[in-house]
Write an enzyme that holds these catalytic residues in place. Structure first.
Site, PDB file in Angstrom:
ATOM      1  N   ARG A  27       0.807  -1.218   0.000  1.00  0.00           N
ATOM      2  CA  ARG A  27       0.000   0.000   0.000  1.00  0.00           C
ATOM      3  C   ARG A  27       0.842   1.270   0.000  1.00  0.00           C
ATOM      4  O   ARG A  27       0.304   2.371  -0.107  1.00  0.00           O
ATOM      5  CB  ARG A  27      -0.923   0.026   1.227  1.00  0.00           C
ATOM      6  CG  ARG A  27      -1.830  -1.175   1.332  1.00  0.00           C
ATOM      7  CD  ARG A  27      -2.649  -1.108   2.594  1.00  0.00           C
ATOM      8  NE  ARG A  27      -3.656  -0.077   2.503  1.00  0.00           N
ATOM      9  CZ  ARG A  27      -4.866  -0.245   2.004  1.00  0.00           C
ATOM     10  NH1 ARG A  27      -5.213  -1.430   1.541  1.00  0.00           N
ATOM     11  NH2 ARG A  27      -5.722   0.745   1.961  1.00  0.00           N
ATOM     12  N   GLU A 462      -1.967  -2.328 -22.349  1.00  0.00           N
ATOM     13  CA  GLU A 462      -1.609  -2.958 -21.078  1.00  0.00           C
ATOM     14  C   GLU A 462      -0.105  -3.265 -21.041  1.00  0.00           C
ATOM     15  O   GLU A 462       0.550  -3.082 -20.020  1.00  0.00           O
ATOM     16  CB  GLU A 462      -2.448  -4.229 -20.861  1.00  0.00           C
ATOM     17  CG  GLU A 462      -2.106  -5.041 -19.616  1.00  0.00           C
ATOM     18  CD  GLU A 462      -2.184  -4.263 -18.301  1.00  0.00           C
ATOM     19  OE1 GLU A 462      -2.717  -3.139 -18.266  1.00  0.00           O
ATOM     20  OE2 GLU A 462      -1.674  -4.788 -17.294  1.00  0.00           O
ATOM     21  N   LYS A 466       2.538  -1.784 -18.227  1.00  0.00           N
ATOM     22  CA  LYS A 466       3.420  -2.659 -17.432  1.00  0.00           C
ATOM     23  C   LYS A 466       4.861  -2.172 -17.537  1.00  0.00           C
ATOM     24  O   LYS A 466       5.566  -2.068 -16.546  1.00  0.00           O
ATOM     25  CB  LYS A 466       3.297  -4.076 -17.985  1.00  0.00           C
ATOM     26  CG  LYS A 466       3.137  -5.227 -17.082  1.00  0.00           C
ATOM     27  CD  LYS A 466       2.101  -5.238 -16.019  1.00  0.00           C
ATOM     28  CE  LYS A 466       0.999  -4.267 -16.033  1.00  0.00           C
ATOM     29  NZ  LYS A 466       0.050  -4.216 -15.024  1.00  0.00           N
ATOM     30  N   GLU A 469       5.421   1.104 -15.616  1.00  0.00           N
ATOM     31  CA  GLU A 469       5.343   0.956 -14.158  1.00  0.00           C
ATOM     32  C   GLU A 469       6.647   0.490 -13.535  1.00  0.00           C
ATOM     33  O   GLU A 469       7.031   0.981 -12.490  1.00  0.00           O
ATOM     34  CB  GLU A 469       4.297  -0.114 -13.816  1.00  0.00           C
ATOM     35  CG  GLU A 469       2.900   0.367 -13.686  1.00  0.00           C
ATOM     36  CD  GLU A 469       1.998  -0.742 -13.182  1.00  0.00           C
ATOM     37  OE1 GLU A 469       1.761  -1.709 -13.933  1.00  0.00           O
ATOM     38  OE2 GLU A 469       1.531  -0.645 -12.040  1.00  0.00           O
ATOM     39  N   LYS A 584      -0.115  -0.398  -4.468  1.00  0.00           N
ATOM     40  CA  LYS A 584      -1.018  -1.361  -5.106  1.00  0.00           C
ATOM     41  C   LYS A 584      -2.473  -0.913  -5.053  1.00  0.00           C
ATOM     42  O   LYS A 584      -3.220  -1.103  -5.994  1.00  0.00           O
ATOM     43  CB  LYS A 584      -0.866  -2.722  -4.426  1.00  0.00           C
ATOM     44  CG  LYS A 584      -1.741  -3.797  -5.035  1.00  0.00           C
ATOM     45  CD  LYS A 584      -0.920  -4.850  -5.689  1.00  0.00           C
ATOM     46  CE  LYS A 584      -1.732  -5.822  -6.482  1.00  0.00           C
ATOM     47  NZ  LYS A 584      -1.409  -5.756  -7.915  1.00  0.00           N
TER      48      LYS A 584
HETATM   49  C1  AGP Z   1      -1.605  -2.091 -12.491  1.00  0.00           C
HETATM   50  O1  AGP Z   1      -0.396  -2.695 -12.755  1.00  0.00           O
HETATM   51  C2  AGP Z   1      -1.560  -0.959 -11.588  1.00  0.00           C
HETATM   52  N1  AGP Z   1      -0.810  -1.164 -10.437  1.00  0.00           N
HETATM   53  C3  AGP Z   1      -2.811  -0.136 -11.460  1.00  0.00           C
HETATM   54  O2  AGP Z   1      -3.004   0.449 -12.705  1.00  0.00           O
HETATM   55  C4  AGP Z   1      -4.124  -0.825 -11.038  1.00  0.00           C
HETATM   56  O3  AGP Z   1      -4.547  -1.681 -12.037  1.00  0.00           O
HETATM   57  C5  AGP Z   1      -5.171   0.267 -10.759  1.00  0.00           C
HETATM   58  O4  AGP Z   1      -4.719   1.082  -9.722  1.00  0.00           O
HETATM   59  C6  AGP Z   1      -6.523  -0.303 -10.432  1.00  0.00           C
HETATM   60  O5  AGP Z   1      -6.496  -1.057  -9.268  1.00  0.00           O
HETATM   61  P1  AGP Z   1      -7.717  -1.981  -8.878  1.00  0.00           P
HETATM   62  O6  AGP Z   1      -7.821  -3.019  -9.930  1.00  0.00           O
HETATM   63  O7  AGP Z   1      -7.345  -2.536  -7.544  1.00  0.00           O
HETATM   64  O8  AGP Z   1      -8.934  -1.111  -8.829  1.00  0.00           O
END
Ligand code: AGP
Length: 589
Positions: A27, A462, A466, A469, A584
């Site tokens: 988090r 996507e 990735k 990120e 996350k």
């Molecule tokens: C994905 O790799 C990310 N960390 C991020 O975009 C994530 O998908 C987004 O914050 C949505 O999160 P959630 O699916 O928990 O709602």
């Protein structure tokens, strides 16, 4: 988005708090801190960086305390801005954003109070301390203070000399739990999990008081609330990395299981509420963020092409401020791995206000989104620890495509046998092993393009997310045919291009874009299910994935892209599990 923990009981609090924070590190991991009370002595320790920096104070005495792992909103990551924040006899840990903090701070400063951090959370400590002086009761003080805060908060509060922890929640998740002679609070279940503990998810506006004897929950008027506990078990403990160096790698290997566990076959759905809601829908609206938004884009390709259901996909943070038009017969599908993403929750709430039915597709039972939706369909990805979503993406697709399979059955439309996907994802992982060898070409890249058309474009987006990120390389997922309308100006020999081609109808069209970038000096890498394309002179390297229905192909084509990001991140020396600046679960706007 910040993790908070609290403990009161028979054990030494410091190790319980630090171990709990480690389970919440997904988090946020900018800085961490704990406050532990031994008699009337409150000890506050803060460290920059990872929670492990607190390990040196595990030996602190005291059986009551609170802790925090931070993802910075107000103020830079630093010890000064780390939690707990203290004022007077009060220590506070906070998750969320107190939006009227500047005004409240001015009020406190006018009283002569001095602030030592740049955070909105320190304001909470001041306001609670102010009420605590007059009320002399911690629960009352937190209750009065909470009324003054606008925005979102999950709070855990200690006061010197008081043998209790008081918590409050608005919009940010908070769970309290009780065991034998102990009370706990945390932002998420894994920090609480131990066999037999009784847990209660706090609702918006609720407060809780934790003592050594019991946990009490109060509503916004401080009336006691009685609620059935949810009994925790060991399966909710955080998973380990097993034989893998990183969670991300392990989670990619878990994709076949995640897919199998997320399928929702038409026969299973017969006569269910999901089936009912689906079959009454004329339009689909998806609301989601990040990777879940990309799952929504993939779903839209399939829903429109295969079932002819008009589908719009909304970035949740935009939807909520656009005064959306929600025609009668709209079914809104809120997609969220965590089920706690603030923007997705707000968008789903708005859709409901506009009379849309809402299905939640989430990986977390009892999450906020599932409490808000009419119907929840759980994805079966299992816990995902790495910040970059991998297996949860394919799990979301498995569930979303399953919804379409249910509808197809109703309408007597033939549909791809989804039960094949688990094996196909396994085969794709095996065939993607060679990707590690691509990474050297990306290390000096100025930027990277992922190109595709139709469903391949969704996969490209996507793949690009990735890469951004976890490698921090600028990158874009782009419609192959749109490149020549401007963006081609960016392409040169330092711009690797990854093309995705899985649709026989679009081979020549996407290959046109490949020729265009190759002619400008770009190295081209290919993900395709067509062997003949791999041998083309423009293609520097390729991964041949299994074929499936082209509208559903992102289920497979994104796997090599996830692995590419992983290997490039490793080659650059980055930690793929904990990318800089990210967390996350994004529980703030
Ligand atoms: C994905 O790799 C990310 N960390 C991020 O975009 C994530 O998908 C987004 O914050 C949505 O999160 P959630 O699916 O928990 O709602």
């Amino acid at each position: 988005m910040c993790g908070i923990v609290g403990y009161i009981g028979k054990k030494r609090a410091a190790p319980v708090l630090i171990d709990g924070l480690k389970k919440l590190e997904y988090r946020g991991y900018d800085s961490a801190g704990i406050a532990v009370m031994d008699g009337d002595n409150m000890m506050v320790i803060k460290r920059c960086g990872r929670v492990a920096a607190l390990d040196e104070v595990r030996g602190l005495s005291g059986t009551i305390g609170i802790g925090h792992t931070r993802w910075a909103t107000h103020g830079t990551p630093s010890e000064r801005n780390a939690h707990p924040h203290c004022y007077g006899r009060i220590a506070v840990v906070h998750n969320g954003i107190i939006e009227n903090a500047a005004r409240l701070r001015a009020t406190c400063e006018a009283r002569g109070e001095v602030f030592v951090s740049d955070t909105d959370s320190e304001v909470a400590a001041h306001i609670i301390a102010h009420y605590f002086e007059t009320k002399n009761d911690l629960l009352l003080a937190v209750h009065c203070a909470a009324k003054e805060f606008s925005g979102s908060f999950a709070l855990a509060v200690l006061a010197v000399g008081e043998d209790e922890i008081v918590c409050a929640r608005r919009a940010s998740p908070l769970i309290v739990a009780e065991g034998e002679g102990e009370g706990l609070v945390a932002s998420d279940i894994p920090a609480l999990a131990a066999k037999g503990r009784r847990a209660y998810v706090l609702e918006d506006g609720e407060l809780a008081r934790l003592t050594r004897e019991k946990v009490q929950i109060f509503d916004a008027d401080l009336a006691l609330r009685l609620r059935e506990p949810y009994i925790l078990n060991e399966t909710e403990l955080s998973p380990g990395k097993g034989r893998y160096a990183h969670f991300m790698r392990k989670e990619i290997e878990e994709i076949p299981d995640a897919v199998r566990n997320s399928l929702f076959l038409p026969d299973m759905a017969r006569n269910s509420r999901v089936c009912d809601v689906l079959c009454h829908a004329y339009y689909f609206d998806i609301v989601a963020c990040g990777t879940a938004y990309h799952s929504g884009l993939c779903f839209a390709c399939a829903a429109e092409r295969l079932l002819r259901v008009p589908t719009r996909v909304h970035i949740a943070s935009e939807y909520r401020y656009t005064d959306p038009i929600v025609p009668r017969g709209t079914l809104t599908i809120a997609v969220s791995q965590s089920g706690e993403t603030a923007d997705t929750l707000a968008a789903a709430r708005l859709a409901r206000e506009r009379a849309s039915s809402v299905i939640a597709v989430t990986n977390v039972a009892r999450s906020s989104i599932s409490r808000l939706a009419d119907v929840t369909v759980l994805t079966g990805a299992g816990r995902e620890v790495a910040v970059a979503a991998t297996k949860s993406f394919q799990a979301q697709l498995a569930t979303l495509y399953s919804l379409l399979a249910v509808l197809a059955k109703q309408k007597n439309i033939p549909f791809f046998p989804l039960e094949n996907f688990s094996d196909l994802t396994k085969e794709t992982i095996q065939k993607s092993e060679c990707i590690a060898g691509w990474s050297s070409y990306f290390l000096d890249a100025r930027s990277v393009f992922f190109l595709g058309r139709g469903a391949d474009r969704c996969a490209a987006m996507e793949g690009s997310l990735k890469l951004k990120e976890i490698t921090y390389l600028p990158s874009e997922g782009y419609a192959a045919g749109e490149l020549k309308h401007g963006t081609l100006a960016l392409v040169d020999s330092r711009t690797p291009v990854v093309a995705i081609i899985t649709d026989p109808r679009l081979i020549d069209k996407t290959m046109n874009a490949v020729h265009e970038v190759y002619a400008r000096g770009a190295k081209v890498f290919l993900v395709t299910c067509f062997p003949e394309l791999c041998a083309q002179k423009e293609v520097a390297a390729s991964v041949l994935i299994p074929a499936c229905d082209p509208e559903l192909s992102p289920m497979l084509s994104v796997i090599p892209l996830q692995l590419l990001a992983y290997h490039v991140a490793l080659a650059l020396g980055n930690d793929p599990d904990k990318p800089r600046n990210l967390a996350k679960s994004v529980t703030v706007e």
